[in-house]
Write a protein that holds these residues in place. Structure first.
Motif, PDB file in Angstrom:
ATOM      1  N   SER A  51      48.588  39.571  31.030  1.00  0.00           N
ATOM      2  CA  SER A  51      49.164  40.110  32.261  1.00  0.00           C
ATOM      3  C   SER A  51      50.593  39.601  32.393  1.00  0.00           C
ATOM      4  N   LYS A  52      51.420  40.419  33.033  1.00  0.00           N
ATOM      5  CA  LYS A  52      52.780  40.001  33.367  1.00  0.00           C
ATOM      6  C   LYS A  52      52.904  40.100  34.878  1.00  0.00           C
ATOM      7  N   SER A  53      53.460  39.060  35.487  1.00  0.00           N
ATOM      8  CA  SER A  53      53.557  39.007  36.946  1.00  0.00           C
ATOM      9  C   SER A  53      54.877  38.378  37.360  1.00  0.00           C
ATOM     10  N   SER A  54      55.252  38.633  38.616  1.00  0.00           N
ATOM     11  CA  SER A  54      56.472  38.091  39.197  1.00  0.00           C
ATOM     12  C   SER A  54      56.162  36.858  40.040  1.00  0.00           C
ATOM     13  N   TYR A  55      57.219  36.129  40.413  1.00  0.00           N
ATOM     14  CA  TYR A  55      57.064  34.951  41.252  1.00  0.00           C
ATOM     15  C   TYR A  55      56.252  35.285  42.505  1.00  0.00           C
ATOM     16  N   GLY A  56      55.338  34.404  42.860  1.00  0.00           N
ATOM     17  CA  GLY A  56      54.544  34.541  44.071  1.00  0.00           C
ATOM     18  C   GLY A  56      53.251  35.319  43.911  1.00  0.00           C
ATOM     19  N   VAL A  57      53.088  35.997  42.787  1.00  0.00           N
ATOM     20  CA  VAL A  57      51.839  36.729  42.560  1.00  0.00           C
ATOM     21  C   VAL A  57      50.701  35.721  42.418  1.00  0.00           C
ATOM     22  N   ILE A  58      49.608  36.000  43.109  1.00  0.00           N
ATOM     23  CA  ILE A  58      48.367  35.244  42.935  1.00  0.00           C
ATOM     24  C   ILE A  58      47.335  36.226  42.409  1.00  0.00           C
ATOM     25  N   ARG A  59      46.782  35.912  41.265  1.00  0.00           N
ATOM     26  CA  ARG A  59      45.703  36.716  40.682  1.00  0.00           C
ATOM     27  C   ARG A  59      44.433  35.875  40.751  1.00  0.00           C
ATOM     28  N   GLY A  60      43.498  36.328  41.549  1.00  0.00           N
ATOM     29  CA  GLY A  60      42.244  35.587  41.645  1.00  0.00           C
ATOM     30  C   GLY A  60      41.917  35.287  43.089  1.00  0.00           C
ATOM     31  N   VAL A  61      40.832  34.663  43.251  1.00  0.00           N
ATOM     32  CA  VAL A  61      39.922  33.951  42.354  1.00  0.00           C
ATOM     33  C   VAL A  61      38.842  34.950  41.898  1.00  0.00           C
ATOM     34  N   HIS A  62      38.712  35.168  40.591  1.00  0.00           N
ATOM     35  CA  HIS A  62      37.811  36.163  40.024  1.00  0.00           C
ATOM     36  C   HIS A  62      36.767  35.522  39.118  1.00  0.00           C
ATOM     37  N   LEU A  63      35.631  36.208  38.987  1.00  0.00           N
ATOM     38  CA  LEU A  63      34.631  35.862  37.989  1.00  0.00           C
ATOM     39  C   LEU A  63      33.730  37.052  37.770  1.00  0.00           C
ATOM     40  N   GLN A  64      32.973  37.010  36.689  1.00  0.00           N
ATOM     41  CA  GLN A  64      31.912  37.964  36.427  1.00  0.00           C
ATOM     42  C   GLN A  64      30.603  37.198  36.434  1.00  0.00           C
ATOM     43  N   GLN A  65      29.550  37.837  36.954  1.00  0.00           N
ATOM     44  CA  GLN A  65      28.259  37.165  37.104  1.00  0.00           C
ATOM     45  C   GLN A  65      27.208  37.725  36.156  1.00  0.00           C
ATOM     46  N   GLY A  66      26.083  36.989  36.076  1.00  0.00           N
ATOM     47  CA  GLY A  66      24.921  37.444  35.319  1.00  0.00           C
ATOM     48  C   GLY A  66      25.176  37.504  33.830  1.00  0.00           C
ATOM     49  N   GLU A  67      24.559  38.483  33.184  1.00  0.00           N
ATOM     50  CA  GLU A  67      24.670  38.598  31.731  1.00  0.00           C
ATOM     51  C   GLU A  67      26.089  38.923  31.277  1.00  0.00           C
ATOM     52  N   HIS A  68      26.940  39.323  32.205  1.00  0.00           N
ATOM     53  CA  HIS A  68      28.324  39.664  31.876  1.00  0.00           C
ATOM     54  C   HIS A  68      29.312  38.546  32.226  1.00  0.00           C
ATOM     55  N   ALA A  69      28.794  37.384  32.573  1.00  0.00           N
ATOM     56  CA  ALA A  69      29.670  36.236  32.873  1.00  0.00           C
ATOM     57  C   ALA A  69      30.594  35.973  31.692  1.00  0.00           C
ATOM     58  N   GLN A  70      31.773  35.463  31.992  1.00  0.00           N
ATOM     59  CA  GLN A  70      32.768  35.196  30.955  1.00  0.00           C
ATOM     60  C   GLN A  70      33.269  33.760  31.022  1.00  0.00           C
ATOM     61  N   ALA A  71      33.368  33.138  29.867  1.00  0.00           N
ATOM     62  CA  ALA A  71      34.184  31.935  29.732  1.00  0.00           C
ATOM     63  C   ALA A  71      35.569  32.426  29.320  1.00  0.00           C
ATOM     64  N   LYS A  72      36.610  31.701  29.721  1.00  0.00           N
ATOM     65  CA  LYS A  72      37.976  32.109  29.408  1.00  0.00           C
ATOM     66  C   LYS A  72      38.763  30.937  28.854  1.00  0.00           C
ATOM     67  N   LEU A  73      39.615  31.233  27.918  1.00  0.00           N
ATOM     68  CA  LEU A  73      40.603  30.287  27.431  1.00  0.00           C
ATOM     69  C   LEU A  73      41.945  30.885  27.833  1.00  0.00           C
ATOM     70  N   VAL A  74      42.646  30.207  28.742  1.00  0.00           N
ATOM     71  CA  VAL A  74      43.847  30.789  29.328  1.00  0.00           C
ATOM     72  C   VAL A  74      45.086  29.968  28.986  1.00  0.00           C
TER      73      VAL A  74
END
Length: 179
Positions: A51-74
């Protein structure tokens, strides 16, 4: 590559070993075998997002649940962000706690956010390019989120609230309720 524990169970900081000379630098960004050996966690990723974002952008707080849960390396490929992980696993000793870390193109630090965690970031530089490696595929119906300014979590996003820019979807997220 050095792996450090955070105050949150199963959430890790990954610091690269950078080799520099007059030509520039080289580092191993990720090694699945080393990661699994040092953490005991699965390090197999199936989807990369940018993703590309500008100053002040807040992305989140997000997650996926159940069998579609995700671990992330950011990581941050350009610019600077304040990255936040929230333990939302009810059976975890760190349930309801959050951890934040500055990720920059210069420090090349990464954060491993395990399944069951909420994740978000705020942009501290003029712009930022952010990378997410995910261990499961995106599944829209499994997506959940927590309002960025939830009073129970009280996350410090390192920007003035008047500068915060959110998507319409993120403005409508629900509060986090600690039982």
């Amino acid at each position: 590559m050095k792996i450090k524990e955070t105050p949150l169970k199963d959430c890790y900081i990954i610091e690269p070993t950078i080799i520099e000379d007059e030509r520039g630098y080289f580092f191993e960004k990720f090694n699945e075998r080393k990661f699994e050996e040092l953490t005991g966690m699965n390090g197999h990723f199936v989807q990369d997002n940018i993703s590309k974002s500008s100053y002040g952008v807040i992305r989140g707080v997000h997650l996926q649940q159940g069998e579609h849960a995700q671990a992330k390396l950011v990581s941050c490929l350009e610019g600077k962000v304040w990255d936040v992980a929230v333990d939302m696993r009810e059976d975890s000793p760190t349930f309801g706690k959050w951890f934040g870390i500055e990720l920059t193109a210069e420090n090349k630090v990464q954060l491993y956010v395990p399944r069951g965690f909420g994740h978000g970031f705020s942009v501290l530089s003029e712009t930022a390019i952010f990378s997410y490696k995910c261990d499961n595929f995106y599944h829209k119906e499994s997506e959940r989120g927590i309002l960025y300014n939830d009073p129970d979590l009280n996350i410090d996003w390192k920007i003035d609230p008047s500068d915060a820019m959110l998507s319409e979807k993120d403005k409508k997220l629900s509060s986090f309720i600690i039982k």
